[in-house]
Design an enzyme around this catalytic site. Structure first.
Site, mmCIF file in Angstrom:
data_model
loop_
_atom_site.group_PDB
_atom_site.id
_atom_site.type_symbol
_atom_site.label_atom_id
_atom_site.label_comp_id
_atom_site.label_asym_id
_atom_site.label_seq_id
_atom_site.Cartn_x
_atom_site.Cartn_y
_atom_site.Cartn_z
ATOM 1 N N ASP A 169 12.637 74.080 24.300
ATOM 2 C CA ASP A 169 13.578 73.795 22.227
ATOM 3 C C ASP A 169 14.976 73.767 22.756
ATOM 4 O O ASP A 169 15.496 74.851 23.410
ATOM 5 C CB ASP A 169 12.473 74.479 21.689
ATOM 6 C CG ASP A 169 13.116 73.961 20.579
ATOM 7 O OD1 ASP A 169 13.153 72.994 20.216
ATOM 8 O OD2 ASP A 169 13.117 74.776 19.056
ATOM 9 N N GLY B 281 18.717 68.554 21.815
ATOM 10 C CA GLY B 281 19.425 68.109 20.439
ATOM 11 C C GLY B 281 20.085 69.649 20.126
ATOM 12 O O GLY B 281 21.279 68.454 19.346
ATOM 13 N N ARG B 282 20.127 70.514 19.728
ATOM 14 C CA ARG B 282 21.168 71.364 18.468
ATOM 15 C C ARG B 282 22.101 71.563 20.343
ATOM 16 O O ARG B 282 23.469 71.541 19.950
ATOM 17 C CB ARG B 282 20.576 72.731 18.191
ATOM 18 C CG ARG B 282 19.678 72.237 17.155
ATOM 19 C CD ARG B 282 19.011 73.263 16.629
ATOM 20 N NE ARG B 282 17.386 73.315 17.554
ATOM 21 C CZ ARG B 282 16.528 74.509 17.965
ATOM 22 N NH1 ARG B 282 17.384 75.669 16.934
ATOM 23 N NH2 ARG B 282 16.169 73.937 18.304
ATOM 24 N N TRP B 283 22.053 71.751 21.845
ATOM 25 C CA TRP B 283 22.794 71.692 22.409
ATOM 26 C C TRP B 283 24.162 70.697 22.482
ATOM 27 O O TRP B 283 24.885 70.856 22.439
ATOM 28 C CB TRP B 283 22.169 71.677 24.196
ATOM 29 C CG TRP B 283 22.911 71.871 24.921
ATOM 30 C CD1 TRP B 283 23.931 73.203 25.452
ATOM 31 C CD2 TRP B 283 23.332 71.171 25.941
ATOM 32 N NE1 TRP B 283 23.812 72.836 26.951
ATOM 33 C CE2 TRP B 283 24.468 71.863 26.914
ATOM 34 C CE3 TRP B 283 23.391 69.578 25.348
ATOM 35 C CZ2 TRP B 283 25.357 71.067 27.432
ATOM 36 C CZ3 TRP B 283 24.156 68.889 26.449
ATOM 37 C CH2 TRP B 283 24.752 69.918 27.575
ATOM 38 N N SER C 162 5.213 66.622 22.379
ATOM 39 C CA SER C 162 4.352 66.978 21.742
ATOM 40 C C SER C 162 3.485 65.810 20.823
ATOM 41 O O SER C 162 4.796 65.109 20.522
ATOM 42 C CB SER C 162 4.722 68.431 20.371
ATOM 43 O OG SER C 162 4.908 67.830 19.417
ATOM 44 N N ASP D 136 3.134 66.080 17.875
ATOM 45 C CA ASP D 136 3.894 65.361 16.935
ATOM 46 C C ASP D 136 4.721 65.196 17.065
ATOM 47 O O ASP D 136 5.903 64.810 16.508
ATOM 48 C CB ASP D 136 4.056 66.793 16.217
ATOM 49 C CG ASP D 136 2.572 67.011 15.658
ATOM 50 O OD1 ASP D 136 1.963 66.192 14.636
ATOM 51 O OD2 ASP D 136 2.672 68.572 15.794
ATOM 52 N N ASN D 137 5.643 65.041 18.138
ATOM 53 C CA ASN D 137 7.189 64.480 18.555
ATOM 54 C C ASN D 137 7.417 63.159 18.333
ATOM 55 O O ASN D 137 8.639 62.186 18.184
ATOM 56 C CB ASN D 137 7.482 64.752 19.697
ATOM 57 C CG ASN D 137 7.817 66.645 20.044
ATOM 58 O OD1 ASN D 137 8.000 67.030 21.511
ATOM 59 N ND2 ASN D 137 8.184 66.918 19.008
HETATM 60 C C1 IPE Z 1 8.203 72.237 20.443
HETATM 61 O O1 IPE Z 1 9.454 72.354 20.405
HETATM 62 C C2 IPE Z 1 7.493 71.092 20.825
HETATM 63 C C3 IPE Z 1 9.026 70.975 22.546
HETATM 64 C C4 IPE Z 1 9.448 71.329 23.085
HETATM 65 C C5 IPE Z 1 8.102 70.268 23.651
HETATM 66 P P1 IPE Z 1 10.010 70.723 18.051
HETATM 67 O O2 IPE Z 1 10.840 71.169 18.473
HETATM 68 O O3 IPE Z 1 8.958 69.816 18.455
HETATM 69 O O4 IPE Z 1 9.591 71.829 17.897
HETATM 70 P P2 IPE Z 1 9.490 72.285 16.264
HETATM 71 O O5 IPE Z 1 9.523 70.638 15.140
HETATM 72 O O6 IPE Z 1 10.682 73.066 15.943
HETATM 73 O O7 IPE Z 1 8.297 73.343 15.500
HETATM 74 C C1 IPE Z 2 13.255 70.118 22.531
HETATM 75 O O1 IPE Z 2 14.459 70.009 22.293
HETATM 76 C C2 IPE Z 2 12.957 68.876 23.575
HETATM 77 C C3 IPE Z 2 11.472 67.862 22.496
HETATM 78 C C4 IPE Z 2 11.179 68.260 21.663
HETATM 79 C C5 IPE Z 2 11.327 66.438 22.987
HETATM 80 P P1 IPE Z 2 14.143 69.364 20.689
HETATM 81 O O2 IPE Z 2 14.537 67.879 20.997
HETATM 82 O O3 IPE Z 2 13.657 69.782 19.767
HETATM 83 O O4 IPE Z 2 15.595 69.806 20.422
HETATM 84 P P2 IPE Z 2 16.084 70.602 18.883
HETATM 85 O O5 IPE Z 2 14.871 71.597 18.473
HETATM 86 O O6 IPE Z 2 16.290 69.330 17.921
HETATM 87 O O7 IPE Z 2 17.648 71.209 19.155
HETATM 88 MG MG MG Z 3 12.704 71.044 18.606
#
Ligand code: IPE
Ligand code: IPE
Ligand code: MG
Length: 244
Positions: free
Chosen positions: A13, A16-18, A58, A60-61
């Protein structure tokens, strides 16, 4: 060398924030994260981790914008193709867990081809969770059990081989600073140790993994039992109960 978890589950995880922290679009974080994932796979194999399960997408993604979802699937498909030789060379077996019916055809083909080619890998079993939901996996496992008239209330992967139920997880590691499981391997993590790092996934280094493994090696896993006798100091009789 410290004792490493036999089955490490990694919630990758913070991509995106990176990126947004650097004023870049989110997809750049995913691209950089894929690079980090390759290094993590090599390093875990080198350290003797037997099973590594990566949370890549996930169920939920799907709530994310379509272009981000499409980018992630393209990235995964191209990495599978480019990493095949390396997986074979290092004896790494790759499997994908999660739903396949909603994935693009090209990605499914790449997954099936990589799974077939690497099926004999003995050194480490790498599983990537894509369109994965632990609650869905458990629901399916229970339903399959009922369908077979087994009438059982537990889930066993030997009874239900296709149910996306994995061997027990020893350590769940989540990067990115959140302290939650986000529907990942809930059944399998019943007795897992948990580790959370504030570092965003693209910045995860082998030194970070060393530190996590060193911390894991110090933990005592009791599974509900009392500590091993050697570690118990002799009970001291409270003065009030001591014979006069
Ligand atoms: C969990 O991260 C799923 C993956 C890393 C693939 P998310 O970023 O989707 O989780 P939430 O929404 O913060 O719980
Ligand atoms: C994890 O990083 C990758 C996936 C869930 C696909 P995120 O995309 O959730 O990154 P943040 O949490 O928004 O920083
Ligand atoms: Mg995330």
């Amino acid at each position: 060398m410290t004792r490493v978890p036999q089955h490490l589950a990694l919630i990758m995880d913070g991509n995106g924030r990176w990126a947004t922290g650097k004023g870049r679009p989110r997809w750049m974080g995913h691209a950089r994260g894929a690079h980090t994932a390759r290094e993590v796979v090599s390093y875990c194999a080198q350290r003797g981790v037997e099973q590594l399960t990566l949370y890549a997408f996930s169920s939920d993604n799907w709530k994310r914008p379509a272009d981000e979802v499409g980018f992630l699937f393209d990235l995964f498909a191209s990495h599978l193709e480019r990493q095949l030789d390396k997986l074979l060379k290092h004896g790494i077996r790759l499997s994908v867990i999660g739903r396949r019916d909603r994935l693009p055809r090209g990605l499914c083909d790449a997954i099936e081809a990589t799974e077939a080619r690497t099926a004999h890998g003995q050194r480490m079993h790498l599983r990537v969770a894509v369109d994965y939901s632990s609650r869905t996996a458990m629901q399916e496992a229970f339903t399959m059990g009922e369908g077979r008239g087994e009438g059982r209330s537990d889930v066993r992967s030997d009874v239900l081989p296709n149910a996306n139920i994995l061997p027990p997880v020893d350590l769940v590691l989540r990067t990115g600073g959140e302290r939650r499981l986000s529907d990942f391997l809930l059944w399998e993590s019943a007795y897992a140790e948990l580790a959370f790092l504030d570092v965003n996934f693209p910045d995860l280094s082998t030194a970070d993994l060393d530190a996590v493994f060193a911390d894991y090696a110090k933990r005592e896993r009791r599974y509900g039992a009392v500590p091993a006798p050697a570690e118990v100091s002799a009970p001291t009789t409270p003065a009030i109960l001591a014979p006069r």
